[in-house]
Design an enzyme around this catalytic site. Sequence first.
Site, short mmCIF file in Angstrom:
data_model
loop_
_atom_site.label_atom_id
_atom_site.label_comp_id
_atom_site.label_asym_id
_atom_site.label_seq_id
_atom_site.Cartn_x
_atom_site.Cartn_y
_atom_site.Cartn_z
N CYS A 2 0.97 -1.29 -0.10
CA CYS A 2 -0.02 -0.10 -0.02
C CYS A 2 0.50 1.16 -0.07
O CYS A 2 1.57 1.59 0.89
CB CYS A 2 -0.65 0.22 1.75
SG CYS A 2 -2.35 -1.42 1.43
N ARG A 27 3.98 -0.26 -4.72
CA ARG A 27 3.56 -0.71 -3.33
C ARG A 27 2.62 -2.09 -3.58
O ARG A 27 2.43 -2.21 -2.28
CB ARG A 27 3.72 0.13 -2.20
CG ARG A 27 5.09 0.99 -2.54
CD ARG A 27 4.47 2.42 -1.57
NE ARG A 27 4.81 1.72 -0.43
CZ ARG A 27 5.58 1.54 0.29
NH1 ARG A 27 7.13 1.66 0.23
NH2 ARG A 27 5.71 1.01 2.10
N TRP A 74 -2.72 -2.55 -1.92
CA TRP A 74 -2.09 -4.55 -1.72
C TRP A 74 -2.90 -4.91 -0.70
O TRP A 74 -3.00 -4.99 0.59
CB TRP A 74 -0.90 -4.27 -1.59
CG TRP A 74 -0.36 -5.95 -2.02
CD1 TRP A 74 0.28 -6.47 -2.96
CD2 TRP A 74 -0.19 -6.46 -0.81
NE1 TRP A 74 0.90 -7.61 -3.18
CE2 TRP A 74 0.82 -8.19 -1.63
CE3 TRP A 74 -0.74 -6.94 0.65
CZ2 TRP A 74 0.84 -8.95 -0.80
CZ3 TRP A 74 -0.08 -8.01 1.35
CH2 TRP A 74 0.26 -9.03 0.38
N ASN A 100 -1.66 2.33 6.03
CA ASN A 100 -0.94 1.67 5.41
C ASN A 100 -0.40 0.07 6.23
O ASN A 100 0.39 1.31 7.71
CB ASN A 100 0.63 1.56 4.60
CG ASN A 100 1.53 0.96 4.51
OD1 ASN A 100 0.67 -0.84 3.80
ND2 ASN A 100 2.96 0.74 4.03
N GLY A 101 -0.61 -0.83 6.12
CA GLY A 101 -0.17 -1.75 7.42
C GLY A 101 -1.54 -2.97 7.26
O GLY A 101 -1.72 -3.63 6.84
N GLU A 488 17.76 -17.63 -7.03
CA GLU A 488 16.99 -16.04 -7.34
C GLU A 488 16.91 -16.36 -9.30
O GLU A 488 15.84 -15.59 -9.11
CB GLU A 488 19.02 -15.33 -7.49
CG GLU A 488 18.28 -13.95 -7.39
CD GLU A 488 17.98 -13.16 -7.40
OE1 GLU A 488 16.46 -13.40 -6.55
OE2 GLU A 488 17.05 -12.19 -7.24
N LYS A 492 13.29 -15.17 -9.84
CA LYS A 492 12.81 -13.78 -10.74
C LYS A 492 12.06 -14.35 -12.08
O LYS A 492 10.67 -13.81 -12.39
CB LYS A 492 13.87 -13.63 -11.76
CG LYS A 492 14.62 -12.63 -11.07
CD LYS A 492 14.32 -11.18 -10.82
CE LYS A 492 13.97 -11.15 -9.80
NZ LYS A 492 14.45 -10.83 -8.75
N GLU A 495 8.61 -15.03 -10.58
CA GLU A 495 7.93 -13.52 -10.07
C GLU A 495 7.30 -12.50 -10.99
O GLU A 495 5.71 -11.95 -11.02
CB GLU A 495 7.99 -13.17 -9.25
CG GLU A 495 9.35 -12.34 -9.21
CD GLU A 495 9.91 -11.70 -7.95
OE1 GLU A 495 10.84 -11.62 -8.17
OE2 GLU A 495 9.12 -10.80 -7.60
N HIS A 511 17.66 -37.22 -5.52
CA HIS A 511 16.76 -38.02 -4.28
C HIS A 511 15.48 -36.99 -4.42
O HIS A 511 15.01 -37.28 -3.42
CB HIS A 511 17.68 -37.05 -2.71
CG HIS A 511 19.39 -37.52 -3.24
ND1 HIS A 511 19.76 -38.19 -2.75
CD2 HIS A 511 20.28 -36.84 -3.22
CE1 HIS A 511 20.91 -38.89 -3.00
NE2 HIS A 511 21.72 -37.67 -3.37
N LYS A 608 6.21 -4.14 -3.61
CA LYS A 608 7.66 -4.17 -3.76
C LYS A 608 7.79 -4.13 -2.17
O LYS A 608 9.07 -4.38 -1.73
CB LYS A 608 7.96 -2.63 -3.92
CG LYS A 608 9.45 -2.65 -4.62
CD LYS A 608 9.66 -2.47 -5.51
CE LYS A 608 11.70 -2.41 -5.21
NZ LYS A 608 12.38 -3.70 -5.67
C1 F6R Z 1 12.31 -10.26 -5.81
C2 F6R Z 1 11.77 -8.94 -4.60
C3 F6R Z 1 11.81 -9.79 -3.15
C4 F6R Z 1 12.28 -9.03 -1.63
C5 F6R Z 1 11.78 -9.29 -0.36
C6 F6R Z 1 12.78 -7.93 0.34
O1 F6R Z 1 12.37 -10.08 -6.35
O2 F6R Z 1 12.41 -8.38 -4.52
O3 F6R Z 1 11.57 -10.98 -2.98
O4 F6R Z 1 13.69 -9.32 -1.66
O5 F6R Z 1 10.56 -8.92 -0.52
O6 F6R Z 1 12.19 -6.91 0.06
P1 F6R Z 1 13.31 -6.49 0.62
O7 F6R Z 1 15.01 -6.78 -0.20
O8 F6R Z 1 13.36 -4.58 0.50
O9 F6R Z 1 13.48 -6.21 2.26
#
Ligand code: F6R
Length: 613
Positions: A2, A27, A74, A100-101, A488, A492, A495, A511, A608
């Site tokens: 949010c 957000r 969100w 937000n929260g 990683e 990517k 997501e 395994h 984000k």
């Molecule tokens: C994936 C991504 C998330 C963040 C995670 C932690 O691309 O961006 O997995 O890495 O939500 O976020 P931060 O780094 O802001 O604590």
Amino acid sequence: MCGIVGYIGSKKATPFLLEGLTCLEYRGYDSAGIATIEDNKIEVKKDKGRVKNLYDLDGIDSLVGTVGIAHTRWATHGKPSKDNSHPHLDNSGTFSVVHNGIIENHNELRNFLISKGYSFASQTDTEVIPNLIHYYFNNGENIGDNKFLSAVKQAVSDLKGSYAIVVMSPLFKDELIVARKDSPLVIGTSNGENFIASDIPALLSHSKNFYLLDDNEFAVVCKDKIKFYDINLTEHRKGIKNIEWDATETGKNGFEDYMLKEIFEQPNSIRETIGSRLKLGENCYFDDLEISEEFLHNINQIYIVACGTAMHAGLIGKTILENLCKIPTTVEIASEFRYRNPLIDEKTLCIYISQSGETADTIAALKLAKSKGATTIAISNVISSSITREADYSIYTHAGPEIAVASTKAYTSQVVLIAILAIHFAEILNSYEQEKLEALKADILDLPSKIENILADTSKIKNFADKVYTEKDMFFLGRGIDYAVALEGSLKLKEISYIHSEAYAAGELKHGPIALIENNVTVIGIITEPDLVDKTCSNLQEVITRGAKTLIVTNMQLENNCFDFVIDIPEINHLLSPILSVVPLQLLSYYISKNKGLDVDKPRNLAKSVTVE
Ligand code: F6R
């Protein structure tokens, strides 16, 4: 999670509110709304969907009020819908709130308010807030001389959980009230107008001067003054922060998407991360890290705690720290760490990695370690973010604003920063040969040009994406440090392309998971660990035998190359290879997502900054 904005000044609030929401949309983006004061009453326009839908809402152009609040959501409580969108009003329409929260005790508060005759129009946790404010406005005590602030204070005293709120009322149309606990909120100030937002970039084109609200702090924001109060409503003075970021850094700069721009920014973001901390022939230097030599010599263990991509950066950090400093290092997921009573004492160093610096689980995990006596370091990209205000020491990646939800440049900068930190510790501890440290430094300084080299020709990766974008499943394999990159790469892909994918340590495949390998499934192998290359190749051979097609990212000369596609990356010390090998994987997920016509920067269900548990 949010985004919230607020405006108070002499101009029409709506254009700023819509622009602010657009900046904050990363957000959360399942619904959006704004409220302004029009002719002594609150006018709300909101709906489910993206911020751009607000521009077309009936009557939005007729809003001329100079005070307003807005929100992009969100969803946590209640599905995305018009009713559940913010701003929310109390039953009498006197108080409007964006939040937000998460209010954890909202059911209890809802029942209390129902018993007092209030009713609810939404399923959100937020709707209790304006009604509580209304309740205390009429039934509470008067704390101090501002009745509006007093009611807000009494309402938030009842809240359990996290909140950043902006409250507006036509009874007090010359002020907005803001409060926060465990959710970010900043106030940008200018001549005759003030701006409120969840983060600094949303306000950069209007102000360079900011107040960063602290937990349990309140502010009464008028157009030409701002007053700050502590939890008892005692007024205090607050220092202003001048932020040097350039507003153009937050634009797309000619790229189709933020994610692509941020992938291409990596040579520069890494240069910024290195900054003046690392020079050949000199010891590494961190200006804000005055950890004593005695503490470093006595550390019994290091924990690296983070979530998602930041946790994956931590996995690389573990290998580098253990190699260089010979200190046992454990990487933990913050949401697990915070609830499992980890073994920590005053000889423990805990490193928290968070791009946003606002991730709720990471902050809670940090508070836990501090309470047990550990020394804490925050690694963040956002100056003065919550995590950096909690930690004993903070070091910044300086990667510049990262807007795309999928993290790319923040990840590579996090790994670079931990590598420099590990060298710094090794120099103090004398735990690694000086010559080898110098070689590692030279390799770090070479990273930007090597990434430029990878980015100079992306056609191979694009071609591969064209071939595989309709697939349903993919696998990522690697050993050692390459396994962390596999994790990683797989994250990517999931997501932003919504393709199911799994990452495995290559030796673990037989395994169990190898049962999933069938004809024509795509397996992506990362091979940069010199001592493990043959072993990984054998594991890949096992999937080829079972019909898989393979893409390999490597900096090795592979003998008997039987792979379908190979992406060569420049050679580098294997401890740093993740910073290069991840780049083709970032691009692969990007191009697959584009081929599928998806919204790369704002993938479904994500946000984000994860400021809720
Ligand atoms: C994936 C991504 C998330 C963040 C995670 C932690 O691309 O961006 O997995 O890495 O939500 O976020 P931060 O780094 O802001 O604590």
